[in-house]
Scaffold this motif. Structure first.
Motif, mmCIF file in Angstrom:
data_model
loop_
_atom_site.group_PDB
_atom_site.id
_atom_site.type_symbol
_atom_site.label_atom_id
_atom_site.label_comp_id
_atom_site.label_asym_id
_atom_site.label_seq_id
_atom_site.Cartn_x
_atom_site.Cartn_y
_atom_site.Cartn_z
ATOM 1 N N ILE A 204 -5.392 9.083 0.043
ATOM 2 C CA ILE A 204 -5.833 7.931 -0.751
ATOM 3 C C ILE A 204 -4.734 6.863 -0.801
ATOM 4 O O ILE A 204 -3.721 7.054 -1.467
ATOM 5 C CB ILE A 204 -6.193 8.370 -2.190
ATOM 6 N N PRO A 205 -4.938 5.740 -0.104
ATOM 7 C CA PRO A 205 -3.964 4.653 -0.207
ATOM 8 C C PRO A 205 -4.159 3.921 -1.541
ATOM 9 O O PRO A 205 -5.300 3.771 -2.001
ATOM 10 C CB PRO A 205 -4.320 3.739 0.974
ATOM 11 N N THR A 206 -3.075 3.528 -2.155
ATOM 12 C CA THR A 206 -3.172 2.877 -3.470
ATOM 13 C C THR A 206 -2.313 1.616 -3.499
ATOM 14 O O THR A 206 -1.468 1.405 -2.636
ATOM 15 C CB THR A 206 -2.703 3.822 -4.584
ATOM 16 N N ILE A 207 -2.557 0.797 -4.514
ATOM 17 C CA ILE A 207 -1.834 -0.470 -4.623
ATOM 18 C C ILE A 207 -1.731 -0.866 -6.087
ATOM 19 O O ILE A 207 -2.532 -0.404 -6.918
ATOM 20 C CB ILE A 207 -2.546 -1.576 -3.795
ATOM 21 N N CYS A 208 -0.768 -1.690 -6.407
ATOM 22 C CA CYS A 208 -0.624 -2.209 -7.757
ATOM 23 C C CYS A 208 -0.135 -3.650 -7.676
ATOM 24 O O CYS A 208 0.895 -3.924 -7.042
ATOM 25 C CB CYS A 208 0.382 -1.353 -8.537
ATOM 26 N N HIS A 209 -0.899 -4.563 -8.268
ATOM 27 C CA HIS A 209 -0.498 -5.974 -8.350
ATOM 28 C C HIS A 209 -0.237 -6.293 -9.820
ATOM 29 O O HIS A 209 -1.101 -6.064 -10.674
ATOM 30 C CB HIS A 209 -1.598 -6.897 -7.832
ATOM 31 N N ALA A 210 0.945 -6.849 -10.110
ATOM 32 C CA ALA A 210 1.327 -7.097 -11.503
ATOM 33 C C ALA A 210 1.430 -8.588 -11.800
ATOM 34 O O ALA A 210 1.824 -9.372 -10.935
ATOM 35 C CB ALA A 210 2.662 -6.419 -11.802
ATOM 36 N N PRO B 252 -10.052 12.736 -5.113
ATOM 37 C CA PRO B 252 -10.621 11.553 -5.764
ATOM 38 C C PRO B 252 -10.953 11.783 -7.243
ATOM 39 O O PRO B 252 -11.316 10.849 -7.942
ATOM 40 C CB PRO B 252 -11.886 11.270 -4.938
ATOM 41 N N MET B 253 -10.847 13.035 -7.695
ATOM 42 C CA MET B 253 -11.043 13.315 -9.113
ATOM 43 C C MET B 253 -9.713 13.289 -9.880
ATOM 44 O O MET B 253 -9.657 13.673 -11.042
ATOM 45 C CB MET B 253 -11.710 14.685 -9.293
ATOM 46 N N ASP B 254 -8.647 12.896 -9.198
ATOM 47 C CA ASP B 254 -7.359 12.738 -9.880
ATOM 48 C C ASP B 254 -6.635 11.554 -9.266
ATOM 49 O O ASP B 254 -5.616 11.713 -8.592
ATOM 50 C CB ASP B 254 -6.518 14.017 -9.782
ATOM 51 N N MET B 255 -7.169 10.374 -9.503
ATOM 52 C CA MET B 255 -6.613 9.196 -8.859
ATOM 53 C C MET B 255 -5.320 8.739 -9.514
ATOM 54 O O MET B 255 -4.538 8.000 -8.906
ATOM 55 C CB MET B 255 -7.646 8.097 -8.849
ATOM 56 N N ALA B 256 -5.088 9.174 -10.763
ATOM 57 C CA ALA B 256 -3.843 8.799 -11.424
ATOM 58 C C ALA B 256 -2.648 9.342 -10.644
ATOM 59 O O ALA B 256 -1.625 8.673 -10.497
ATOM 60 C CB ALA B 256 -3.820 9.323 -12.857
ATOM 61 N N ALA B 257 -2.800 10.557 -10.126
ATOM 62 C CA ALA B 257 -1.720 11.144 -9.340
ATOM 63 C C ALA B 257 -1.447 10.309 -8.099
ATOM 64 O O ALA B 257 -0.308 10.175 -7.658
ATOM 65 C CB ALA B 257 -2.077 12.579 -8.943
ATOM 66 N N ALA B 258 -2.519 9.735 -7.515
ATOM 67 C CA ALA B 258 -2.344 8.894 -6.332
ATOM 68 C C ALA B 258 -1.755 7.538 -6.703
ATOM 69 O O ALA B 258 -0.896 7.008 -6.000
ATOM 70 C CB ALA B 258 -3.686 8.720 -5.619
ATOM 71 N N MET B 259 -2.211 6.971 -7.821
ATOM 72 C CA MET B 259 -1.853 5.583 -8.144
ATOM 73 C C MET B 259 -0.515 5.440 -8.858
ATOM 74 O O MET B 259 0.079 4.361 -8.849
ATOM 75 C CB MET B 259 -2.957 4.943 -8.985
ATOM 76 N N VAL C 263 0.861 -1.188 0.000
ATOM 77 C CA VAL C 263 0.000 0.000 0.000
ATOM 78 C C VAL C 263 0.895 1.235 0.000
ATOM 79 O O VAL C 263 1.736 1.408 0.888
ATOM 80 C CB VAL C 263 -0.937 0.010 1.219
ATOM 81 N N ILE C 264 0.719 2.055 -1.018
ATOM 82 C CA ILE C 264 1.521 3.260 -1.185
ATOM 83 C C ILE C 264 0.603 4.473 -1.053
ATOM 84 O O ILE C 264 -0.476 4.515 -1.657
ATOM 85 C CB ILE C 264 2.194 3.271 -2.584
ATOM 86 N N ASP C 265 1.032 5.437 -0.278
ATOM 87 C CA ASP C 265 0.208 6.625 -0.041
ATOM 88 C C ASP C 265 1.137 7.813 0.143
ATOM 89 O O ASP C 265 1.785 7.942 1.177
ATOM 90 C CB ASP C 265 -0.652 6.398 1.206
ATOM 91 N N LEU C 266 1.201 8.624 -0.875
ATOM 92 C CA LEU C 266 2.092 9.785 -0.788
ATOM 93 C C LEU C 266 1.336 11.064 -0.450
ATOM 94 O O LEU C 266 1.838 12.168 -0.646
ATOM 95 C CB LEU C 266 2.875 9.945 -2.096
ATOM 96 N N GLY C 267 0.107 10.916 0.003
ATOM 97 C CA GLY C 267 -0.615 12.067 0.504
ATOM 98 C C GLY C 267 -1.606 12.691 -0.453
ATOM 99 O O GLY C 267 -2.201 13.723 -0.145
ATOM 100 N N ALA C 268 -1.831 12.056 -1.626
ATOM 101 C CA ALA C 268 -2.825 12.602 -2.560
ATOM 102 C C ALA C 268 -4.218 12.494 -1.942
ATOM 103 O O ALA C 268 -4.540 11.525 -1.262
ATOM 104 C CB ALA C 268 -2.765 11.857 -3.885
ATOM 105 N N LYS C 269 -5.041 13.503 -2.185
ATOM 106 C CA LYS C 269 -6.373 13.550 -1.562
ATOM 107 C C LYS C 269 -7.503 13.739 -2.551
ATOM 108 O O LYS C 269 -8.674 13.688 -2.170
ATOM 109 C CB LYS C 269 -6.420 14.722 -0.556
ATOM 110 N N PRO D 4 2.551 6.445 -8.211
ATOM 111 C CA PRO D 4 3.645 5.944 -7.366
ATOM 112 C C PRO D 4 3.500 4.471 -6.989
ATOM 113 O O PRO D 4 4.509 3.766 -6.851
ATOM 114 C CB PRO D 4 3.556 6.856 -6.135
ATOM 115 N N ALA D 5 2.262 3.987 -6.793
ATOM 116 C CA ALA D 5 2.077 2.566 -6.481
ATOM 117 C C ALA D 5 2.505 1.703 -7.667
ATOM 118 O O ALA D 5 3.152 0.661 -7.508
ATOM 119 C CB ALA D 5 0.618 2.289 -6.124
ATOM 120 N N ALA D 6 2.124 2.142 -8.884
ATOM 121 C CA ALA D 6 2.534 1.403 -10.078
ATOM 122 C C ALA D 6 4.053 1.385 -10.196
ATOM 123 O O ALA D 6 4.660 0.336 -10.471
ATOM 124 C CB ALA D 6 1.910 2.040 -11.326
ATOM 125 N N ALA D 7 4.675 2.539 -9.966
ATOM 126 C CA ALA D 7 6.135 2.613 -10.060
ATOM 127 C C ALA D 7 6.785 1.705 -9.023
ATOM 128 O O ALA D 7 7.762 1.002 -9.319
ATOM 129 C CB ALA D 7 6.592 4.060 -9.863
#
Lengths: 340, 340
Positions: free
Chosen positions: A327-333, A202-209, A194-200, A211-214
């Motif tokens: 917004i906590p985010t995650i990426c499973h590959a 919800p209309m720009d979730m790409a900015a939140a997600m 779970v990656i969370d860099l402090g994005a808040k 870093p999780a993808a990276a």
């Protein structure tokens, strides 16, 4: 047998896609991938009295079609691993009810298909199961109502807002698949933190997600001692038109260049000229229908040989957002490879 | 290595409980099991500004305590498998964020700990992981607000209504455990199907969940060719005071007599004389804290040698209930055995 590679990756010896299918709604059926879907429903209701049942219909259709393509019988499916965006993942549960097979409910928001495939592949490769279905679904109208505003309000959206995909995708995983060229294997799964860099926003979730993808992609390449150039295509779940450059930027900080081998399910499923797609597709169905409909077809046709699919998800709820949480985010590959 | 036994059961060769812990709120701390919990918080807020954070605190406390008891370091935990009742399982997600370990979110409502233990054990036994944490939490006030009425309304309850347990439970599973008597193994998991016999009353979930418990228990005994008498104790998740006779009745239809070896976590955790416990405990924490706090202690002390824990869950949402859907239910069972 499954084994650990590096810190976050599972390697699988014998896991094949025995059959897979994608069902979508009308908006997705008008997009660039229209020829790759197994079923396109002409209305968002899909013949049902409400949107929730329509979402279930997409998932059920995808399951039935995947099963048909696999040549297996429903009784052969030993386990159904599925989840979705609805509170208490009711879409998956009501479809599981109709299947009468053991069921594991999973949730990683829009990264759910990554988790479902990883768990299903583990069950198959460890020989605990012989045939497992992994699936997910989402619906634009159910997601809008639950997470945002009822569509009837006509709330204005930003360009960075996601457009939840209406659809469902299912893959059947098996230790053995029918022989011959064009067989597709699931060879690795890299589980995300779970990656969370402090994005808040919800209309720009790409900015939140992003870093999780990276983070997950970097773990994947490190665990396997691979480079982006070892893949024909690296596909993120749903960072969308605005999120793709964010990921490229973030990923360059890890010292990797994604080059021209990078695509995104949210940017593939719609054309930017379609009305009201904003940042592109999102929702748990997005990565699933693009993967099972489009990417696996390209693998089976031999246009691609090795693809890394990195499903991304934003794990907040309306309550957590209202309580001021970030917004906590995650990426499973997962890695899909064509066998000749 | 994990293998399939019968239609619904996984058998594990080497999966030990390396450490487990249970944290609860004040009401549970006044109940009959008070001496078996690792932490009892004196107020429902657990020192936090809102109930959602209090629920996370229970889970975090249980994780920290289980880790301490295991003698392992946080960095040794390769995977966190968890879920809860909150929409989008945010309790588990926010705790996962603090752990910085790969995370699989799961959901089976009040049966979540059964699913989490099954997935965690599969990962350990298949050698994909060496140390996996499985956990869940719930909170009376978050569940009341989300599923029912805000507690401030003072809505009257029926005697069959469940009382959601405030607490969190975590177990660490490993291929190896410190030697000596009192080691506890997780030997089998029987995965449940979604069972729905048409019950609609969310104030009487025992009536809905009893048939799911009976279905999974029957599958377990059939898969293993065992009888209830092969266990020192068979414990359902949270059927409660009213649900226990329902299960006995249902189970007798399968030809099994549960006799005096049957108990229920929801009936164990509260005394019927405590105020406002109604049918007894429920919530995803109920089965987890009774199992990790009470049952595993009894196994380690040698008072029990083999226990079958059958976690039960009702998988409806407020939306599905409002749309007139019946309540789908599930039961995932695991076997815990003491090694001498």
């Amino acid at each position: 047998m499954a084994r650990s590679v590096g810190g976050q990756t599972w390697q699988f010896d014998r896991v094949f896609l025995a059959g897979e299918a994608a069902a979508v709604g009308p908006k997705e059926g008008e997009g660039p991938l229209r020829d790759d879907f197994d079923g396109i429903f002409p209305t968002p209701y899909a013949g049902q009295p409400n949107w929730e049942k329509a979402e279930q219909t997409f998932l059920q259709y995808a399951f039935d079609k995947a099963l048909e393509k696999s040549g297996k019988r429903k009784e052969d499916v030993g386990l159904f691993v599925a989840g979705d965006l609805m509170n208490q993942i009711t879409t998956s549960t009501f479809v599981a009810r109709s299947l009468a097979t053991p069921y594991l409910g999973v949730f990683s928001a829009c990264a759910t298909i990554g988790e479902a495939l990883a768990v299903a592949a583990l069950a198959v490769d460890s020989e605990a199961e012989t045939l497992v279905a992994a699936g997910t679904a989402s619906h634009n109208a159910t997601a809008e109502r639950q997470y945002r505003y009822p569509t009837e309000y006509g709330a204005q959206k930003t360009d960075t807002a996601p457009c939840t995909v209406s659809g469902g995708g299912v893959a059947l995983l098996a230790r053995d698949s029918a022989g011959g060229p064009g067989r597709v294997r699931l060879t690795f799964a890299t589980l995300g933190k779970v990656i969370d860099l402090g994005a808040k926003d919800p209309m720009d979730m790409a900015a939140a997600m992003g870093p999780a993808a990276a983070d997950t992609l970097a773990a994947h390449f490190s665990d396997l001692n691979r480079q982006p150039s070892d893949y024909d295509l690296i596909v993120t779940g749903d960072l969308g038109f605005h999120g793709m450059p964010v990921l490229r930027e973030w990923f360059s900080r890890y010292g990797y260049d994604l080059g021209d081998r990078y695509a995104d399910c949210g940017a593939l499923i719609y054309s930017p000229t379609q009305p009201e797609v904003f940042n592109g597709g999102s929702g748990s169905a997005c990565c699933a229908v693009v993967t099972f409909g489009h990417l696996v077809r390209r693998l089976r046709r031999g246009e691609l040989r090795r693809v890394l699919v990195a499903a991304t998800g934003a794990l907040h709820s309306t309550v957590s957002a209202q309580q001021g949480e970030t917004i906590p985010t995650i990426c499973h590959a997962v890695v899909l490879e064509r066998e000749d």
